[in-house]
Design a protein around this motif. Structure first.
Motif, short mmCIF file in Angstrom:
data_model
loop_
_atom_site.label_atom_id
_atom_site.label_comp_id
_atom_site.label_asym_id
_atom_site.label_seq_id
_atom_site.Cartn_x
_atom_site.Cartn_y
_atom_site.Cartn_z
N ASN A 141 0.80 -1.22 0.00
CA ASN A 141 0.00 0.00 0.00
C ASN A 141 0.84 1.27 0.00
N LEU A 142 2.14 1.12 -0.01
CA LEU A 142 3.05 2.28 -0.04
C LEU A 142 3.15 2.80 -1.48
N LYS A 143 2.88 4.09 -1.67
CA LYS A 143 2.85 4.65 -3.02
C LYS A 143 4.12 5.42 -3.37
N LYS A 144 4.68 6.13 -2.42
CA LYS A 144 5.86 6.95 -2.68
C LYS A 144 6.93 6.65 -1.63
N VAL A 145 8.18 6.65 -2.08
CA VAL A 145 9.31 6.46 -1.18
C VAL A 145 10.25 7.64 -1.34
N ASN A 146 10.54 8.31 -0.23
CA ASN A 146 11.46 9.45 -0.24
C ASN A 146 12.50 9.20 0.85
N ILE A 147 13.64 8.68 0.47
CA ILE A 147 14.69 8.35 1.42
C ILE A 147 15.44 9.64 1.78
N PRO A 148 15.66 9.93 3.07
CA PRO A 148 16.22 11.21 3.48
C PRO A 148 17.72 11.34 3.25
N GLU A 149 18.20 12.57 3.23
CA GLU A 149 19.63 12.84 3.17
C GLU A 149 20.33 12.19 4.37
N GLY A 150 21.51 11.69 4.12
CA GLY A 150 22.26 10.99 5.16
C GLY A 150 22.30 9.50 4.96
N VAL A 151 21.28 8.97 4.30
CA VAL A 151 21.24 7.53 4.03
C VAL A 151 22.22 7.22 2.90
N THR A 152 23.10 6.24 3.14
CA THR A 152 24.11 5.87 2.14
C THR A 152 23.83 4.53 1.49
N THR A 153 23.08 3.66 2.18
CA THR A 153 22.94 2.28 1.70
C THR A 153 21.50 1.79 1.81
N LEU A 154 21.03 1.16 0.75
CA LEU A 154 19.78 0.42 0.78
C LEU A 154 20.13 -1.07 0.79
N GLY A 155 19.62 -1.81 1.77
CA GLY A 155 19.96 -3.21 1.93
C GLY A 155 19.32 -4.12 0.90
N GLU A 156 19.74 -5.37 0.89
CA GLU A 156 19.21 -6.35 -0.04
C GLU A 156 17.71 -6.58 0.20
N TYR A 157 16.97 -6.65 -0.89
CA TYR A 157 15.53 -6.95 -0.85
C TYR A 157 14.76 -5.94 0.02
N GLY B 10 3.18 -1.65 -4.75
CA GLY B 10 2.32 -0.47 -4.84
C GLY B 10 3.10 0.81 -5.06
N ILE B 11 4.42 0.76 -4.91
CA ILE B 11 5.24 1.96 -5.06
C ILE B 11 5.24 2.43 -6.51
N GLU B 12 5.01 3.73 -6.69
CA GLU B 12 5.01 4.31 -8.02
C GLU B 12 6.19 5.25 -8.25
N GLU B 13 6.64 5.91 -7.18
CA GLU B 13 7.73 6.88 -7.29
C GLU B 13 8.74 6.65 -6.17
N VAL B 14 10.02 6.80 -6.51
CA VAL B 14 11.11 6.67 -5.54
C VAL B 14 12.06 7.85 -5.69
N THR B 15 12.47 8.43 -4.57
CA THR B 15 13.50 9.47 -4.58
C THR B 15 14.59 9.08 -3.59
N LEU B 16 15.83 9.02 -4.09
CA LEU B 16 16.98 8.71 -3.24
C LEU B 16 17.83 9.97 -3.07
N PRO B 17 18.49 10.11 -1.92
CA PRO B 17 19.20 11.36 -1.59
C PRO B 17 20.55 11.48 -2.29
N SER B 18 21.17 12.64 -2.15
CA SER B 18 22.49 12.88 -2.73
C SER B 18 23.57 12.06 -2.04
N THR B 19 23.25 11.54 -0.85
CA THR B 19 24.24 10.79 -0.07
C THR B 19 24.27 9.30 -0.39
N ILE B 20 23.35 8.83 -1.22
CA ILE B 20 23.27 7.39 -1.49
C ILE B 20 24.52 6.93 -2.26
N THR B 21 25.13 5.83 -1.79
CA THR B 21 26.32 5.29 -2.44
C THR B 21 26.14 3.85 -2.91
N GLU B 22 25.14 3.15 -2.35
CA GLU B 22 24.95 1.75 -2.75
C GLU B 22 23.48 1.36 -2.67
#
Length: 276
Positions: free
Chosen positions: A174-190, A197-209
């Motif tokens: 049921n999650l439609k939008k994902v907005n990961i905040p600044e400071g987050v560097t890594t998104l884990g597996e799976y 249900g997600i339609e839009e994703v935004t990742l921050p300038s700090t994301i490295t992996e």
């Protein structure tokens, strides 16, 4: 209200008999709790449950399919077992200590009426769930909120979050939008596995992996915005079985993304972030 006594250390129900295990190891059969008559212990019980101190474990299916509406779990409980509260359709409120481990991802499966879940310890909380909004307050490798994912409508993050753990938001249908905040560097597996249900994703300038299969089967995503000027590391199957139409990146980094390892596979879908 039904109140468990102080000297109970374990609650476990099996078949048509409800057992309560005492400290000395002897078993005492409870034949009736407000008229229960099912395979599970509290099928016909409704209302509030208070578990007093010295209880150590809530067993598998302990409150499954019951009519309980709220429960407060004491600090002494070290584990809530798999499916302990599954299909508690009237359960609205849960208070869980930080010291309590939730085994597996289905402890609260199909508890669709839940409005509020929080940790009660005064030394800081790991997460809070309120009216469909899941707030992650600190970094953790133990995403204890997993069994609530099907109820999540929105995500919020506290300050200082640097990583999203493996499997963190699987089945967030049921999650439609994902907005990961600044400071987050890594998104884990799976971490967003089958969050279809997600339609839009935004990742921050700090994301490295963005780890292996982070968005596997998140098939509803159409636009994916990344604010990082340096292309984050991705695996060959980071976006496995998705149908993303556009990857939007900083204008000055479009060519870098198109040439980066594994990003080159999406070169025809990489564009500059649109200007307003």
């Amino acid at each position: 209200d039904y109140i468990m006594q102080d000297n109970i250390t374990n609650v476990n129900f099996a078949g048509d008999v409800e057992f309560i295990s005492y400290i000395d190891g002897d078993y005492y059969q409870v034949t009736e709790i407000l008229g229960y008559n099912s395979n599970y212990g509290f099928e016909d019980y409704s209302g509030r449950v208070i578990l007093l101190n010295n209880m150590q474990q809530i067993g598998e299916f302990a409150f499954s399919s019951s009519g309980i509406e709220s429960i407060e779990i004491p600090d002494s409980v070290t584990i809530i077992s798999e499916r302990a509260f599954t299909s508690c359709h009237s359960l609205k409120s849960i208070i869980i200590p930080n010291t309590t481990q939730i085994a597996g991802s289905q402890a609260f499966l199909y508890c669709r009426a839940i409005k509020s879940v929080s940790y009660s310890n005064t030394d800081g909380t790991t997460y809070n769930f309120e009216n469909g909004v899941l707030t992650i307050n600190s970094d953790t490798d133990d995403p204890r909120w997993l069994s609530l994912n099907q109820l999540v409508l929105d995500l919020k993050f506290g300050t200082g979050i640097t990583k999203i753990p493996d499997w963190a938001f699987e089945y967030c249908h049921n999650l439609k939008k994902v907005n990961i905040p600044e400071g987050v560097t890594t998104l884990g597996e799976y971490c967003f596995y089958l969050a279809d249900g997600i339609e839009e994703v935004t990742l921050p300038s700090t994301i490295t992996e963005i780890s292996d299969k982070a968005f596997n089967l998140a098939s509803g995503i159409k636009t994916f915005k990344i604010l990082a000027t340096t292309p984050p590391i991705i695996d060959t199957k980071t976006f496995y079985q998705t149908s993303i139409d556009y990857f939007y990146v900083p204008a000055e980094s479009v060519e870098a993304y198109k040439q980066a390892t594994n990003w080159a596979n999406y070169a025809d879908k990489i564009f500059a972030i649109p200007t307003v």
